[in-house]
Scaffold this motif. Sequence first.
Motif, mmCIF file in Angstrom:
data_model
loop_
_atom_site.group_PDB
_atom_site.id
_atom_site.type_symbol
_atom_site.label_atom_id
_atom_site.label_comp_id
_atom_site.label_asym_id
_atom_site.label_seq_id
_atom_site.Cartn_x
_atom_site.Cartn_y
_atom_site.Cartn_z
ATOM 1 N N ILE A 194 0.823 -1.219 0.000
ATOM 2 C CA ILE A 194 0.000 0.000 0.000
ATOM 3 C C ILE A 194 0.857 1.269 0.000
ATOM 4 C CG2 ILE A 194 -1.755 1.291 1.275
ATOM 5 C CD1 ILE A 194 -2.862 -1.399 2.237
ATOM 6 N N PRO A 195 1.738 1.481 1.005
ATOM 7 C CA PRO A 195 2.556 2.705 0.947
ATOM 8 C C PRO A 195 3.499 2.732 -0.250
ATOM 9 C CG PRO A 195 3.260 1.279 2.763
ATOM 10 C CD PRO A 195 1.965 0.733 2.255
ATOM 11 N N LEU A 196 4.004 1.571 -0.689
ATOM 12 C CA LEU A 196 4.886 1.549 -1.853
ATOM 13 C C LEU A 196 4.148 2.023 -3.107
ATOM 14 C CD1 LEU A 196 6.753 -1.828 -1.230
ATOM 15 C CD2 LEU A 196 7.743 0.468 -1.114
ATOM 16 N N THR A 197 2.897 1.598 -3.265
ATOM 17 C CA THR A 197 2.094 2.047 -4.405
ATOM 18 C C THR A 197 1.791 3.543 -4.305
ATOM 19 O OG1 THR A 197 1.086 -0.148 -4.527
ATOM 20 C CG2 THR A 197 -0.017 1.630 -5.710
ATOM 21 N N ILE A 198 1.552 4.028 -3.105
ATOM 22 C CA ILE A 198 1.322 5.463 -2.914
ATOM 23 C C ILE A 198 2.567 6.252 -3.296
ATOM 24 C CG2 ILE A 198 0.864 7.248 -1.179
ATOM 25 C CD1 ILE A 198 -0.905 5.239 0.277
ATOM 26 N N TYR A 199 3.759 5.743 -2.942
ATOM 27 C CA TYR A 199 5.003 6.405 -3.337
ATOM 28 C C TYR A 199 5.098 6.500 -4.860
ATOM 29 C CZ TYR A 199 6.797 5.812 1.446
ATOM 30 O OH TYR A 199 6.980 5.868 2.804
ATOM 31 N N ALA A 200 4.733 5.420 -5.543
ATOM 32 C CA ALA A 200 4.803 5.413 -7.005
ATOM 33 C C ALA A 200 3.854 6.446 -7.595
ATOM 34 C CB ALA A 200 4.475 4.017 -7.538
ATOM 35 N N PHE A 201 2.630 6.523 -7.066
ATOM 36 C CA PHE A 201 1.680 7.533 -7.541
ATOM 37 C C PHE A 201 2.225 8.939 -7.294
ATOM 38 C CE2 PHE A 201 -1.514 4.218 -7.829
ATOM 39 C CZ PHE A 201 -2.361 4.700 -8.818
ATOM 40 N N HIS A 202 2.822 9.146 -6.129
ATOM 41 C CA HIS A 202 3.328 10.477 -5.809
ATOM 42 C C HIS A 202 4.493 10.851 -6.726
ATOM 43 C CE1 HIS A 202 3.775 14.031 -3.343
ATOM 44 N NE2 HIS A 202 5.076 13.791 -3.240
ATOM 45 N N TYR A 203 5.324 9.897 -7.077
ATOM 46 C CA TYR A 203 6.412 10.168 -8.019
ATOM 47 C C TYR A 203 5.843 10.705 -9.332
ATOM 48 C CZ TYR A 203 9.257 8.965 -12.052
ATOM 49 O OH TYR A 203 9.897 8.998 -13.268
ATOM 50 N N HIS A 204 4.824 10.045 -9.891
ATOM 51 C CA HIS A 204 4.238 10.503 -11.149
ATOM 52 C C HIS A 204 3.550 11.859 -10.967
ATOM 53 C CE1 HIS A 204 5.135 6.936 -13.485
ATOM 54 N NE2 HIS A 204 4.765 6.201 -12.456
ATOM 55 N N HIS A 205 2.996 12.086 -9.790
ATOM 56 C CA HIS A 205 2.406 13.397 -9.483
ATOM 57 C C HIS A 205 3.476 14.483 -9.535
ATOM 58 C CE1 HIS A 205 0.366 16.602 -7.318
ATOM 59 N NE2 HIS A 205 1.256 16.511 -6.352
ATOM 60 N N LEU A 206 4.634 14.232 -8.938
ATOM 61 C CA LEU A 206 5.719 15.211 -8.942
ATOM 62 C C LEU A 206 6.263 15.432 -10.349
ATOM 63 C CD1 LEU A 206 7.701 14.170 -5.728
ATOM 64 C CD2 LEU A 206 6.161 16.115 -6.007
ATOM 65 N N VAL A 207 6.388 14.357 -11.112
ATOM 66 C CA VAL A 207 6.857 14.490 -12.490
ATOM 67 C C VAL A 207 5.900 15.362 -13.291
ATOM 68 C CG1 VAL A 207 7.264 13.227 -14.644
ATOM 69 C CG2 VAL A 207 8.169 12.340 -12.488
ATOM 70 N N GLU A 208 4.611 15.165 -13.073
ATOM 71 C CA GLU A 208 3.614 15.966 -13.785
ATOM 72 C C GLU A 208 3.727 17.438 -13.406
ATOM 73 O OE1 GLU A 208 0.712 16.902 -16.405
ATOM 74 O OE2 GLU A 208 1.627 14.935 -16.162
ATOM 75 N N ILE A 209 3.929 17.711 -12.120
ATOM 76 C CA ILE A 209 4.061 19.092 -11.660
ATOM 77 C C ILE A 209 5.315 19.741 -12.238
ATOM 78 C CG2 ILE A 209 4.518 20.527 -9.630
ATOM 79 C CD1 ILE A 209 2.724 18.715 -8.036
ATOM 80 N N LYS A 210 6.428 19.022 -12.183
ATOM 81 C CA LYS A 210 7.712 19.598 -12.591
ATOM 82 C C LYS A 210 7.861 19.667 -14.106
ATOM 83 C CE LYS A 210 9.579 19.898 -8.403
ATOM 84 N NZ LYS A 210 10.164 21.105 -7.802
ATOM 85 N N GLU A 211 7.377 18.649 -14.806
ATOM 86 C CA GLU A 211 7.703 18.522 -16.222
ATOM 87 C C GLU A 211 6.498 18.573 -17.142
ATOM 88 O OE1 GLU A 211 9.894 14.910 -16.339
ATOM 89 O OE2 GLU A 211 11.490 15.656 -15.036
ATOM 90 N N GLY A 212 5.292 18.415 -16.604
ATOM 91 C CA GLY A 212 4.088 18.486 -17.419
ATOM 92 C C GLY A 212 4.088 17.503 -18.566
ATOM 93 N N THR A 213 4.424 16.241 -18.285
ATOM 94 C CA THR A 213 4.547 15.245 -19.354
ATOM 95 C C THR A 213 3.211 14.699 -19.823
ATOM 96 O OG1 THR A 213 4.828 13.538 -17.665
ATOM 97 C CG2 THR A 213 6.820 14.524 -18.586
ATOM 98 N N GLY A 214 2.149 14.917 -19.052
ATOM 99 C CA GLY A 214 0.850 14.350 -19.403
ATOM 100 C C GLY A 214 -0.126 15.418 -19.856
ATOM 101 N N MET A 215 -1.254 15.498 -19.159
ATOM 102 C CA MET A 215 -2.308 16.422 -19.553
ATOM 103 C C MET A 215 -1.852 17.872 -19.480
ATOM 104 S SD MET A 215 -5.286 16.708 -20.740
ATOM 105 C CE MET A 215 -5.965 15.053 -20.492
ATOM 106 N N MET A 216 -1.061 18.219 -18.468
ATOM 107 C CA MET A 216 -0.597 19.603 -18.355
ATOM 108 C C MET A 216 0.270 19.982 -19.543
ATOM 109 S SD MET A 216 0.246 19.829 -14.272
ATOM 110 C CE MET A 216 0.929 21.480 -14.456
ATOM 111 N N GLY A 217 1.079 19.019 -20.020
ATOM 112 C CA GLY A 217 1.902 19.287 -21.185
ATOM 113 C C GLY A 217 1.072 19.505 -22.433
ATOM 114 N N ARG A 218 0.000 18.733 -22.583
ATOM 115 C CA ARG A 218 -0.870 18.899 -23.748
ATOM 116 C C ARG A 218 -1.612 20.231 -23.696
ATOM 117 N NH1 ARG A 218 -3.458 12.766 -23.942
ATOM 118 N NH2 ARG A 218 -1.482 11.692 -24.355
ATOM 119 N N ILE A 219 -2.041 20.630 -22.495
ATOM 120 C CA ILE A 219 -2.713 21.924 -22.355
ATOM 121 C C ILE A 219 -1.759 23.059 -22.725
ATOM 122 C CG2 ILE A 219 -3.698 23.515 -20.662
ATOM 123 C CD1 ILE A 219 -4.854 21.082 -19.229
#
Length: 259
Positions: free
Chosen positions: A214-239
């Motif tokens: 459970i916490p390991l999966t949460i860490y993985a989700f948070h990593y992708h959250h940080l990547v999205e904030i810093k780099e906008g590789t997903g929806m933010m990048g498309r916007i």
Amino acid sequence: MLVVLMPLLALGGGLALLLYRYLQSSNVSAEAGSAGIAITGLGVFIFYLLVMSFLPASVVYSYIKLYRERTELVFTVEQVLGKLKNYWLRLLGAMILTYIILIPAFLLFIIPGIYMAIPMALIPYIIVAEDLSFFDAMSRAFRLVRGNWWETFGMMIVAAIIGSLFSYVFQLPFTIVVGASPFISDSGEIASLGFWGILAGVIYMVGNFIVQAIPLTIYAFHYHHLVEIKEGTGMMGRIAKLGNAAAHRTANFDDEETF
């Protein structure tokens, strides 16, 4: 998790049982067996530490890696093991290096130790997700957490609380058996409870390992959250590309290829 960890947990439990029997034996004097006891106890402790700190993350992150790379939603144990063997040495080395860095930091400077521990908790997943070495993953973790340290710290506190709540479910049978030991056994000792004591202990031990997912999966989700904030590789990048015709055409072309 069960298939990969259970054989090793059984081996560790067997070693612990042998050590317990050895210590309880009336034929072994404290002086004669002191060296053997110390070596055996140290071996059991190291084994438990490696399994506790290393294998659950290896299994969970290998599974997530498969989930992100492949189209099917269910994977066989062989597929997970195939992915795990590509990273287990690096994750083992990362765990050892993390302890080497953090233990002196906590002993000498508690606050810097806490500060370093938060981003370094993401290193194992970054190694698997981005196929990086330890020091590259460490640098990457600190870059991602910079400016989001308190958010990451809060996430880890919440993950620990959720994991503890689920862990208590598996701890409950052990707690009941311990509480009932004076009524079940004349001696009142846990060791004299036999089958029920062993069963409760196994449920507690295995449950604690499973709950780590459970916490390991949460860490993985948070990593992708940080990547999205810093780099906008997903929806933010498309916007961000809206209004840029060339970028929009390139993005559409790439999306058609990946779809």
